[in-house]
Design an enzyme around this catalytic site. Structure first.
Site, mmCIF file in Angstrom:
data_model
loop_
_atom_site.group_PDB
_atom_site.id
_atom_site.type_symbol
_atom_site.label_atom_id
_atom_site.label_comp_id
_atom_site.label_asym_id
_atom_site.label_seq_id
_atom_site.Cartn_x
_atom_site.Cartn_y
_atom_site.Cartn_z
ATOM 1 N N LYS A 76 0.844 -1.193 0.000
ATOM 2 C CA LYS A 76 0.000 0.000 0.000
ATOM 3 C C LYS A 76 0.879 1.243 0.000
ATOM 4 O O LYS A 76 1.882 1.322 0.714
ATOM 5 C CB LYS A 76 -0.919 -0.025 1.219
ATOM 6 C CG LYS A 76 -1.948 1.102 1.254
ATOM 7 C CD LYS A 76 -2.922 0.916 2.399
ATOM 8 C CE LYS A 76 -3.948 2.036 2.452
ATOM 9 N NZ LYS A 76 -4.956 1.838 3.522
ATOM 10 N N SER B 157 -9.689 2.174 2.322
ATOM 11 C CA SER B 157 -8.688 2.871 1.523
ATOM 12 C C SER B 157 -7.606 1.950 0.954
ATOM 13 O O SER B 157 -6.809 2.370 0.124
ATOM 14 C CB SER B 157 -8.012 3.961 2.365
ATOM 15 O OG SER B 157 -7.211 3.393 3.405
ATOM 16 N N SER C 187 -10.567 -0.042 6.450
ATOM 17 C CA SER C 187 -9.836 0.042 5.192
ATOM 18 C C SER C 187 -9.213 -1.254 4.704
ATOM 19 O O SER C 187 -8.702 -1.311 3.595
ATOM 20 C CB SER C 187 -8.744 1.111 5.289
ATOM 21 O OG SER C 187 -9.320 2.393 5.320
#
Length: 585
Positions: A212, A284, A308
């Site tokens: 990420k 996210s 997320s």
């Protein structure tokens, strides 16, 4: 952070305390522009004198009422307070600087089982290596690992398969910000040399993954998905980056995340769900879930503040493990909410998440919230006789897939124990996210550079952080006290239980357990016909799409091994985890 429910308003607009809060006035009448979003902002002029009428007008935001005499007293003292606030805003407080008060999910006086570093793999057979590259790409890590260890598959071949799929499919899915082919091939070749010499670093040896983009890799862009940082290049490795390299994992690149860890919208586009590219992937950890579900990586790393990992795993049909708060160091990762941020795995199988957690678990002095705790897990352990909490009402409001997961638990021989949660104002906890994240990015707000973020709706970060200025310190402290009360409640709920099973978002469990620090595992449980959701949801696409969904398991603090064993058993019984998104197969 995530758009976990029907809309962000379900998560962040529910707090009664937000509506009655008050906070610091702006540093000046107009926000000042600065050269960088991290630089402290100094006001060009002093704030205008505060009058009793100003105080009277502010009382509505506080839900209080003062007398005229009390207002006059406030006016006399308030200038000194404003000066202190103004001086504080000139201090250099970088994003990585954590507050002095550090959250610890462990309750005083309670004992937690000591664990070693004992990871035991299941005895499932991986079978022979498939003849086609697509089937290899979609295999879970537990199979890939066995093929690499046996010599049937090289890390370099697997890495090239994924790099080819990224080149072909990532532009459509908008799931990668930066691809690192040179790093990947170099690391894969090193793993192959070690394999040839009879050496293995563990179950992630030679397995390619995506990181990420809010987590640093030295020399690689780490843009946080946000326009002001789109050219940022990390100087050092995050702690998890180092641990994954030591475990033999191969970095394919940086996956997308919603700007500043919220949603699926980033400065370069909107990450998409591979099962329906007309809708967003949720976030996210948007790119991590999308790339994993589409077979572009072996596994990926995500983060969760408030959904997320779980939310995009649910949307894309991946498997997501949010570990206990404090298990995994956040040093070298963007801070959004110091008392809530967690790093975990997104994969295509439950057992895979155990391999990743075993690699990244461990104490780190660079993270004030890090907790020294070993990780024991027997992925193939029998679950018969496990005591699993549930509530019938949760499943009445759930889906057919949720009910299938519950039936699979019954069939596996667990003891289902009916539980309930007390009716408390759990939505008040959202003030923690709003205030901490607003503090983490205060200079973005005060400088006006929040206008450069691509998402500018009322629910987006810029408006949330402006609103957070009106959360009073008194209310915030009381929210924190209430948080401890909720921690005690959940300790009692888990007493005598091995796990809890429920639809992902039932009974505010996702919200509650993020704030109490308990782990959550989302595993694919079935499919449903749904219209397009998410960032493209303008109502024009009314057709139905067959998309996956997940159901969740929760465990007592630090007992991820229990829900991994249970989740793996339910995954096998449901037999839906292997289906691939048709357009990427």
């Amino acid at each position: 952070m995530a758009n976990t429910l029907a809309s962000r308003r379900d998560l962040l607009m529910g707090s009664a305390l937000v509506a009655v809060a008050a906070g610091f006035p702006a540093a000046s009448a107009a926000r000042q522009s600065v050269s960088t979003p991290d630089s402290p902002v100094a006001p060009e002029t002093s704030p205008a004198a505060i009058s009793a009428d100003n105080v009277r007008a502010a009382e509505r935001l506080l839900a209080v009422e003062y007398t005229d005499a009390e207002r006059q007293q406030l006016v006399i003292e308030i200038d000194d307070w404003l000066e202190r606030v103004t001086r504080l805003r000139t201090a250099d407080l970088p994003n990585g600087l954590a507050p002095a008060c550090v959250f610890d999910p462990r309750l005083p006086g309670q004992a937690y089982r000591e664990q070693s570093e004992g990871l035991r793999r299941s005895d499932a057979s991986a079978g022979g290596l498939p003849a086609d590259a697509v089937s290899i790409a979609y295999a879970p890590v537990w199979k890939l690992s066995k093929w690499i260890a046996s010599g049937a598959l090289s890390s370099r071949r697997l890495t090239d398969i994924y790099l080819d799929r990224i080149a072909r499919h990532a532009p459509t899915l908008e799931c990668f910000i930066t691809v690192t082919p040179e790093i990947a091939r170099s690391q894969a070749d090193q793993c192959d040399r070690e394999t040839a010499a009879g050496q293995s670093r563990g179950p992630l040896h030679g397995i390619p993954y995506g990181m990420k983009d809010i987590i640093d890799v030295a020399g690689v862009r780490a843009t946080w998905g946000a326009t002001p940082w789109r050219d940022r290049v990390a100087e050092n490795d995050a702690h998890v980056t180092t641990l994954l390299r030591e475990a033999g994992a191969v970095l394919l690149g940086k996956t997308t995340n919603g700007a500043l860890a919220y949603g699926e919208r980033w400065f370069g586009g909107i990450t998409r769900n591979p099962w329906n590219i007309q809708e967003g992937s949720s976030g996210s950890s948007a790119g991590s879930a999308s790339a994993t579900a589409a077979g572009l990586v072996g596994f990926s790393i995500g983060t969760e503040t408030l959904g997320s990992i779980v939310s995009p795993s649910n949307r894309c049909g991946a498997t997501g493990l949010r570990p206990t708060f404090g298990r995994v160091s956040r040093s070298g990762a963007m801070a959004l909410c110091w008392s809530l941020d967690k790093i975990g795995a997104i994969a295509r199988g439950v057992e895979d998440t155990a391999f990743v957690l075993a690699a990244i678990n461990g104490e780190d002095a660079a993270d004030p919230g890090s907790i020294p705790m070993g990780f024991d897990c027997d992925a193939g352990a029998s679950v018969r006789g496990m005591r699993v909490g549930w509530n019938p009402a949760w499943f009445e409001g759930g889906s057919d897939a949720d009910r299938a997961a519950l039936q699979a638990a019954r069939d596996a021989g667990v003891e289902l124990v009916e539980i309930s949660l007390p009716d408390l104002p759990y939505d008040a906890l959202f003030s923690v996210v709003e205030a901490e994240s607003a503090a983490a990015f205060e200079q973005l707000t005060l400088s006006g550079q929040d206008d450069s973020l691509v998402w500018q709706e009322p629910d987006a970060w810029p408006n949330t952080w402006r609103r957070a200025r009106f959360i009073s310190a008194v209310d915030f402290i009381n929210v924190d006290r209430f948080r401890r009360q909720v921690m005690a409640v959940m300790h009692e709920v888990f007493e005598g239980l091995d796990a809890v099973i429920a639809p992902n978002f039932a009974a505010s469990l996702l919200v509650i357990t993020n704030f109490t620090g308990h782990p959550q595992l989302a595993f694919r449980s079935g499919f449903a016909e749904r219209p397009t959701r998410g960032s493209f949801g303008d109502g024009s696409d009314t057709s139905m799409h067959r998309v996956p969904q997940t159901t969740s398991l929760w465990a007592p603090l630090f007992e991820e091994g229990r829900i991994i064993a249970l989740g793996r058993e339910l995954e096998a019984r449901l037999a839906v985890s292997g289906e691939r998104p048709p357009n990427f197969s």
